[in-house]
Design a protein around this motif. Structure first.
Motif, mmCIF file in Angstrom:
data_model
loop_
_atom_site.group_PDB
_atom_site.id
_atom_site.type_symbol
_atom_site.label_atom_id
_atom_site.label_comp_id
_atom_site.label_asym_id
_atom_site.label_seq_id
_atom_site.Cartn_x
_atom_site.Cartn_y
_atom_site.Cartn_z
ATOM 1 N N ASN A 1 42.006 69.389 -49.317
ATOM 2 C CA ASN A 1 41.381 69.430 -50.601
ATOM 3 C C ASN A 1 39.852 68.495 -50.347
ATOM 4 O OD1 ASN A 1 43.395 70.531 -52.642
ATOM 5 N ND2 ASN A 1 44.549 68.991 -51.037
ATOM 6 N N TRP A 2 39.044 68.712 -51.076
ATOM 7 C CA TRP A 2 37.579 68.247 -50.847
ATOM 8 C C TRP A 2 37.003 67.838 -52.271
ATOM 9 C CZ3 TRP A 2 35.498 68.273 -46.054
ATOM 10 C CH2 TRP A 2 35.932 69.036 -44.927
ATOM 11 N N GLN A 3 36.271 66.665 -52.153
ATOM 12 C CA GLN A 3 35.368 66.236 -53.316
ATOM 13 C C GLN A 3 34.199 66.205 -53.072
ATOM 14 O OE1 GLN A 3 37.174 62.800 -55.285
ATOM 15 N NE2 GLN A 3 38.671 62.551 -53.321
ATOM 16 N N THR A 4 33.333 66.557 -53.928
ATOM 17 C CA THR A 4 31.780 66.507 -53.609
ATOM 18 C C THR A 4 31.206 65.020 -53.570
ATOM 19 O OG1 THR A 4 31.363 68.890 -54.052
ATOM 20 C CG2 THR A 4 29.562 67.228 -54.125
ATOM 21 N N VAL B 1 33.696 65.718 -49.016
ATOM 22 C CA VAL B 1 34.378 64.787 -48.404
ATOM 23 C C VAL B 1 36.109 65.166 -48.460
ATOM 24 C CG1 VAL B 1 35.442 62.412 -48.258
ATOM 25 C CG2 VAL B 1 32.894 62.934 -48.335
ATOM 26 N N SER B 2 36.799 65.185 -47.505
ATOM 27 C CA SER B 2 38.170 65.308 -47.584
ATOM 28 C C SER B 2 38.935 63.963 -47.055
ATOM 29 C CB SER B 2 38.414 66.488 -46.706
ATOM 30 O OG SER B 2 40.155 66.628 -46.809
ATOM 31 N N PRO C 1 33.137 56.919 -53.871
ATOM 32 C CA PRO C 1 34.241 55.590 -54.048
ATOM 33 C C PRO C 1 35.617 56.157 -53.965
ATOM 34 C CG PRO C 1 32.589 55.614 -55.751
ATOM 35 C CD PRO C 1 32.316 57.062 -55.011
ATOM 36 N N PHE C 2 36.620 55.576 -53.483
ATOM 37 C CA PHE C 2 37.894 56.110 -53.657
ATOM 38 C C PHE C 2 39.114 55.038 -53.597
ATOM 39 C CE2 PHE C 2 39.411 55.403 -49.036
ATOM 40 C CZ PHE C 2 38.297 54.790 -48.641
ATOM 41 N N GLN C 3 40.144 55.251 -54.096
ATOM 42 C CA GLN C 3 41.444 54.222 -54.155
ATOM 43 C C GLN C 3 42.187 54.404 -52.777
ATOM 44 O OE1 GLN C 3 42.085 52.159 -56.517
ATOM 45 N NE2 GLN C 3 39.850 52.546 -57.404
ATOM 46 N N SER D 1 33.906 64.940 -43.479
ATOM 47 C CA SER D 1 32.910 65.084 -44.248
ATOM 48 C C SER D 1 32.322 66.767 -43.730
ATOM 49 C CB SER D 1 31.867 64.052 -44.180
ATOM 50 O OG SER D 1 31.129 64.158 -42.955
ATOM 51 N N ARG D 2 31.876 67.309 -44.553
ATOM 52 C CA ARG D 2 31.250 68.700 -44.375
ATOM 53 C C ARG D 2 29.983 68.776 -45.093
ATOM 54 N NH1 ARG D 2 35.240 72.999 -47.000
ATOM 55 N NH2 ARG D 2 34.481 72.406 -48.888
#
Lengths: 220, 432
Positions: free
Chosen positions: B351-354, B344-345, B372-374, B384-385
């Motif tokens: 920049n991406w996080q899994t 997800v970016s 979860p994100f702030q 999303s990828r």
């Protein structure tokens, strides 16, 4: 005995044109379920027509024969000349449009086989009165559509004998089997500081074609 | 933040009647509650119902059992419905609607929310008169009743069903402002039914049979050619979904299930399977479900639905209403197997996080992911990828356009972008 053929993945599935013979399945009935379909039962439901003409029922008709039926049964949606009404499909024209930004896919410009028109018109047309046409009526209507597309002359008699031989303009316009190229993405895609543009170049809100009956709350 | 609500015709019509609780409790029917339920839940609070007060629903007896023998969702969820885009098609009988993915959790789509696509309306098939015919290159041409189909060994499998045209309106740019409209031609249920390999054994398939024509009993007589390898691999005749009989709009009493392949092949109200030695070149597989490329040539038999994902929240229907802790939710799927990873970016792909994948992760099934994100009011570009177990990576729209042009209509599995504005409003945008 029966041997299950497990797919070896996409590569196996997309090389259909080169496939080896299908597996030999058991000739015994393992479950003894169902009843033998009689030839009469099969004939009533087996309505499909293949590109080589297999399945085409005996009958015939020319464009001259089909003009009245087309006008009565088809023109209200498809137009007197196959030009289409509202959003109903356009049936004629569209030549040389397929490689443009506004391709028009008609029976004449796009369909690879005349058999497809017979098959579809008999099984599904007129819209709302499916499988009501006789074989002769169907051949005649198909002939009229082919005539509108300059594929046959108005007095050409289309029949079960020759529907598998009609040369359609876009016959060679299709690639088989599926050779879709994948978009090139590395197996380990970029995760940090990737070199991509993030400029907004389009907005759905500006297009303004989204139905308004959504539960969406509008925060601006 | 200024908020305005839009009148919602569907929601108002669906939830127009007063509930017994509202009448008994004498509660004012707040107009806002009907017009914009999502926002209402966040803002239209009646302090009389909050502690230390006794809530209005507490003193009174509610309805007893059997008031709704089949049951209905809460009336407060009346906005969670299928929706259609009237201008897309010439008639409602040959049209499509969309699953409200943005309002669902987990991977199961409730049967009443599975998107519909019919080509000649929904036939009312009488189950006692239903027959499945097997004919062509078989040792025995057979007829099965519904009861006979149900006496075969049963399999129960979760699979996604996606229309090849899902996202087709987005090939050239961001067009429809909703997760539901841009991704909602997909649903995921547990199918119960019979493996076609078992039916093939019963009929005895001749070695020269290479293709199967599947044909529906509706007024479109829907027909598609399926290669016999796929038929024998994992195709089913299904009679139940999520435990109940198929809904009429999903093919009652029986349909074809073609896991991972485009939904048009999953012939509903299936009445016949003909075994042959060549494809039948039906209207759907020549004039419709073929992919026109820039050079005027078209790809044919593009059956597999490639790996794809979408963020269901935040999304154009699910604005960010609160600063601080938030939960991003989404769905991923692949017609080639299991989903292996979703990234997800929040900054448009820089920049991406899994994300976390939630069990169960099943073959050719929707897979749920969350992250979860702030959020503190900054602008986001959410993407999303998805990746699947074959190593396939969901492409960007620019990558897909470079290979296939913009005339394809079908098989758009590109990454989409939601813009979250500083107000929390979310919009479908195209970046590049």
């Amino acid at each position: 005995m029966f041997a299950s053929v497990k797919s070896k993945g996409l590569a196996a599935l997309i090389t259909i044109g080169l496939m080896a013979a299908a597996p030999v399945l058991a000739s015994e009935r393992p479950f003894n379920l169902g009843s033998i379909a009689t030839p009469e039962q099969v004939a009533g439901w087996d309505i499909d027509v293949r590109p080589d003409g297999k399945g085409a029922p005996a009958g015939s008709g020319s464009a001259l024969d089909g003009e009245e039926a087309y006008t009565d049964l088809c023109a209200s949606c498809h137009g007197d000349f196959g030009e289409g009404v509202d959003r109903w499909p356009v049936l004629s024209g569209g030549y040389d449009s397929l490689s443009t930004h506004d391709p028009i896919k008609t029976v004449g410009s796009y369909w690879p086989y005349a058999s497809t028109a017979y098959d579809y018109i008999y099984r599904a047309m007129p819209f709302g009165d499916a499988q009501s046409l006789s074989a002769d009526e169907t051949y005649a209507i198909v002939a009229y559509i082919l005539y509108m597309n300059d594929i046959i002359e108005e007095d050409y008699v289309l029949s079960n004998e020759n529907i598998g031989t009609i040369e359609m303009p876009n016959r060679n316009g299709f690639a088989l089997p599926d050779p879709r190229p994948d978009a090139q993405v590395s197996a380990e895609p970029c995760m940090k500081n990737c070199d991509v543009s993030t400029e907004i170049i389009g907005r759905a809100r500006l297009i303004d074609v989204t139905p308004e009956d959504t539960s969406q709350t509008n925060i601006n | 933040m200024s908020m305005e609500t839009k009148k919602n015709k569907v929601t108002t019509a669906e939830s127009g009647k007063l509930s017994r609780r509202q009448v008994l409790g004498g509660a004012a029917v707040a107009a806002g509650g009907l017009a914009a339920p999502a926002l209402a839940k966040a803002t239209e609070v009646n302090p009389e119902n909050l502690p230390p007060n006794v809530s209005e629903w507490t003193p009174y007896l509610g309805p007893g059992v059997d008031v709704t023998p089949y049951g209905m969702p809460s009336e407060h969820e009346a906005h969670v419905v299928r929706r259609w885009v009237e201008w897309l098609t010439a008639s409602a009988e040959s049209s499509v609607n969309f699953t409200p993915l943005q309002d669902l959790d987990g991977i199961v789509t409730p049967n009443g929310l599975c998107f519909e696509r019919h080509h000649g309306g929904i036939p009312d098939v009488v189950p006692a008169d239903y027959r499945l015919m097997i004919n062509g290159l078989v040792d025995r041409e057979l007829l099965f009743t519904l009861d006979e189909l149900k006496r075969f060994p049963q399999v129960n499998r979760f699979h996604f069903l996606e229309c090849a045209a899902n996202g087709g309106m987005e090939w050239r740019g961001a067009q429809l402002n909703g997760c539901q409209y841009t991704f909602g031609m997909v649903h995921n249920v547990q199918y119960s039914g019979v493996l076609l390999s078992d039916i093939c054994r019963e009929a005895g398939v001749k070695p020269e049979a290479k293709w199967v024509l599947a044909e529906g009993g509706d007024s479109a007589g829907m027909n598609r050619s399926v290669p016999i390898e796929k038929i024998l691999d994992d195709c089913m005749i299904a009679y139940s979904m999520n435990g109940e009989a198929l809904r009429p709009e999903q093919g009652y009493p029986a349909r074809l299930v073609v896991p991972g392949w485009e939904g048009n092949m999953w012939v509903k109200w299936i009445r016949r399977l003909e075994f042959g030695d060549m494809p039948y070149m039906a209207r759907e597989e020549t004039s419709k479900y073929t992919d026109l490329m820039d050079d005027g040539k078209a790809r044919m038999f593009t059956w597999v639905m490639d790996a794809k994902s979408c963020v269901t929240s935040p999304s154009p229907e699910k604005h960010l209403l609160y600063k601080g802790q938030n939960l991003l939710k989404g769905l991923a799927w692949s017609g080639r197997g299991k989903i292996s990873r979703v990234d997800v970016s929040l900054d448009g792909g820089r920049n991406w996080q899994t994300a976390e994948l939630h069990d169960p992760v099943l073959d050719k099934s929707l897979t749920r992911f969350t992250m979860p994100f702030q959020w503190n009011g900054e602008e986001l570009l959410v993407q999303s990828r998805a990746m699947d177990e074959t190593g396939y990576v969901q492409p960007t729209i620019q990558g897909l356009q470079a290979e296939r042009g913009v005339n394809s209509i079908y098989h758009n599995n590109a990454i989409a972008t939601w813009q979250v504005k500083s107000t929390g409003a979310v919009e479908n945008v195209r970046i590049g």
